[in-house]
Design a protein around this motif. Structure first.
Motif, mmCIF file in Angstrom:
data_model
loop_
_atom_site.group_PDB
_atom_site.id
_atom_site.type_symbol
_atom_site.label_atom_id
_atom_site.label_comp_id
_atom_site.label_asym_id
_atom_site.label_seq_id
_atom_site.Cartn_x
_atom_site.Cartn_y
_atom_site.Cartn_z
ATOM 1 N N LEU A 1 59.078 104.884 -48.783
ATOM 2 C CA LEU A 1 58.692 105.361 -47.634
ATOM 3 C C LEU A 1 59.642 106.207 -46.601
ATOM 4 N N GLY A 2 59.736 107.302 -46.992
ATOM 5 C CA GLY A 2 60.666 108.213 -46.123
ATOM 6 C C GLY A 2 59.993 108.332 -44.517
ATOM 7 N N ARG B 1 55.086 109.893 -51.712
ATOM 8 C CA ARG B 1 54.546 110.762 -52.805
ATOM 9 C C ARG B 1 53.134 110.221 -53.304
ATOM 10 N N VAL B 2 52.447 111.191 -53.876
ATOM 11 C CA VAL B 2 51.203 111.154 -54.226
ATOM 12 C C VAL B 2 51.083 111.995 -55.764
ATOM 13 N N GLY C 1 60.421 103.857 -56.040
ATOM 14 C CA GLY C 1 59.008 103.594 -55.768
ATOM 15 C C GLY C 1 58.522 102.717 -56.827
ATOM 16 N N LEU C 2 58.832 102.816 -58.160
ATOM 17 C CA LEU C 2 58.330 102.036 -59.180
ATOM 18 C C LEU C 2 59.340 100.574 -59.249
ATOM 19 N N ILE C 3 60.517 100.786 -58.678
ATOM 20 C CA ILE C 3 61.299 99.491 -58.774
ATOM 21 C C ILE C 3 60.649 98.658 -57.533
ATOM 22 N N GLY D 1 54.500 100.259 -49.746
ATOM 23 C CA GLY D 1 56.153 100.767 -49.997
ATOM 24 C C GLY D 1 57.143 100.268 -49.669
ATOM 25 N N GLY D 2 58.245 100.682 -49.546
ATOM 26 C CA GLY D 2 59.529 100.277 -49.322
ATOM 27 C C GLY D 2 60.609 101.337 -49.066
ATOM 28 N N THR D 3 61.629 101.078 -48.867
ATOM 29 C CA THR D 3 62.752 102.135 -48.734
ATOM 30 C C THR D 3 63.967 101.648 -49.954
#
Length: 425
Positions: free
Chosen positions: A308-309, A152-153, A204-206, A374-376
């Motif tokens: 990150l998808g 996301r942006v 994403g915030l987490i 990022g992460g998942t």
């Protein structure tokens, strides 16, 4: 990026319960190496929209020239793909290479249906971006290779920001909040459209807080929603939501947030780059006012964490063409063709060094910096059940936005989360 592709990227989907696949047979996953390649046909499953025709044509030509084998791409639909892949991996003659969703990879690996690619990782994966590569690892083993990603942006309305007197995009979260406050004071626009259940933004915030949604308790995973890091992320989300009039009990698809933005009365929203195209479809006039920037973090030197998808490429354990399949991966994931894919599809590639291929694609340029931090969602087979409707984390979010303390809201839903996690523990 095509909407159907990106939508499939960001939705992990419901995984089905699967029995252990085959793959332990004596001949499984073995071939005679390069001497046996000529005249063979390698079958590769890619998802609808993932591989541009030009990319497929170029990779096929390079593969066939190098190996003497034929390459057959078979395009699959996203609807029902989990069951189709599960079935295919259990058969004696599966497709040799498969595109699999990054958050779905652990479930396929857990069945025994994917081949170990440790040797491939050593040969071509030393500089894969760690945050995008982690989803291809399960139980310490490399069961896939990272292919492409998206995140996301901030998509904003340049005309509204200019009317508010804002001359540059924010570099920190507090600067972003200040800009949203200015828009609210100096224009009649809604500063930000953020519905209460934009769950992947919260994830994403987490990630940005260094938190996780599950924790290990003995030999099983349980909810970690009550963690103070998760609560801190939710409080940040609540701050963002204070600049929005969007419903607290709806997600970004109900209604589509891009169609709200398209009306020209919203300063910004947080979404996938492809959503800008949805806005333009709804109102062509909005196109000239579209702008993008990376979601800013707490400090200017580090963007906000993002979900990150994306997709990985895997080799079926039961494929009889293991070495040929790995040769395909070496070509498809080479700098030349990974870079070409990034340029054609506007996706984040698996190496930071290849992000130069995104130059000129404003949405992709804005997304790229977030990839490194990022992460998942949790990379465990049981996680998919947690996201099934009704998603308890969405209920948690709405409760907090309506005034309940994060700890109390977490307590209300953790029983359901643990029940779902236990389904495949």
């Amino acid at each position: 990026m095509k909407r159907k592709l990106a939508a499939a990227i960001v939705i992990a989907g419901m995984m089905v319960s699967v029995a252990a696949c085959g793959g332990n047979s004596k001949d499984s996953g073995k071939d005679a190496g390069p001497d046996s390649w000529k005249g063979q046909t390698l079958t590769v499953w890619t998802m609808d929209g993932s591989a541009p025709p030009q990319w497929s044509k170029d990779v096929q030509a390079a593969f066939e020239k190098k190996t003497g084998a034929k390459l057959k791409f078979e395009i699959q639909k996203w609807d029902g793909i989990q069951q189709k892949i599960t079935t295919a991996l259990s058969e004696d003659n599966p497709p040799d290479v498969l595109e699999v969703g990054n958050t779905q990879t652990p479930a396929y690996a857990a069945t025994g249906g994917l081949a170990d690619l440790a040797d491939l990782k050593k040969e071509i994966g030393a500089d894969w971006t760690p945050s995008v590569s982690q989803s291809s690892v399960y139980d310490g083993k490399q069961y896939a290779a990272p292919w492409y990603f998206a995140n996301r942006v901030v998509i904003y309305n340049k005309a509204i920001w200019a009317k508010a007197g804002i001359k540059s995009t924010p570099k920190t979260r507090d600067e972003f909040f200040k800009d949203l406050e200015t828009i609210g004071k100096k224009t009649d626009a809604e500063p930000l459209y953020l519905p209460g259940q934009n769950w992947y933004f919260l994830d994403g915030l987490i990630i940005g807080q260094g938190g996780d949604l599950v924790k290990k308790q003995g030999d099983k995973y349980v909810s970690n929603l009550a963690d103070p890091k998760v609560a801190a992320a939710m409080e940040t989300y609540k701050k963002y939501a204070s600049y929005s009039k969007a419903p607290k009990d709806k997600d970004e698809a109900t209604p589509q947030q891009a169609t709200i933005f398209a009306k020209g009365k919203t300063g910004a929203f947080i979404g996938m780059g492809w959503e800008a195209g949805t806005a333009v479809q709804a109102n062509k006039a909005i196109e000239k006012d579209l702008g993008y920037f990376t979601i800013p973090g707490a400090t200017s030197d580090k963007p906000e964490g993002v979900f990150l998808g994306g997709s990985n490429l895997a080799v079926a354990q039961n494929s009889k063409k293991q070495s040929l399949a790995k040769e395909f991966l070496k070509i498809a994931l080479s700098d030349q063709y990974e870079g070409e894919l990034a340029k054609l599809n506007g996706i984040v590639p698996n190496k930071t060094a290849l992000q130069s291929n995104l130059t000129g694609n404003a949405a992709a340029e804005a997304a790229a910096p977030g990839a490194a931090v990022g992460g998942t969602t949790p990379l465990i087979p049981a996680w998919a059940a947690v996201e099934n409707t009704p998603n308890p984390i969405k209920s948690y979010m709405t409760a907090v936005l309506n005034g309940k303390a994060p700890a109390a809201a977490a307590k209300d839903v953790e029983g359901e989360i643990n029940k779902r996690l236990a389904q495949q523990n």
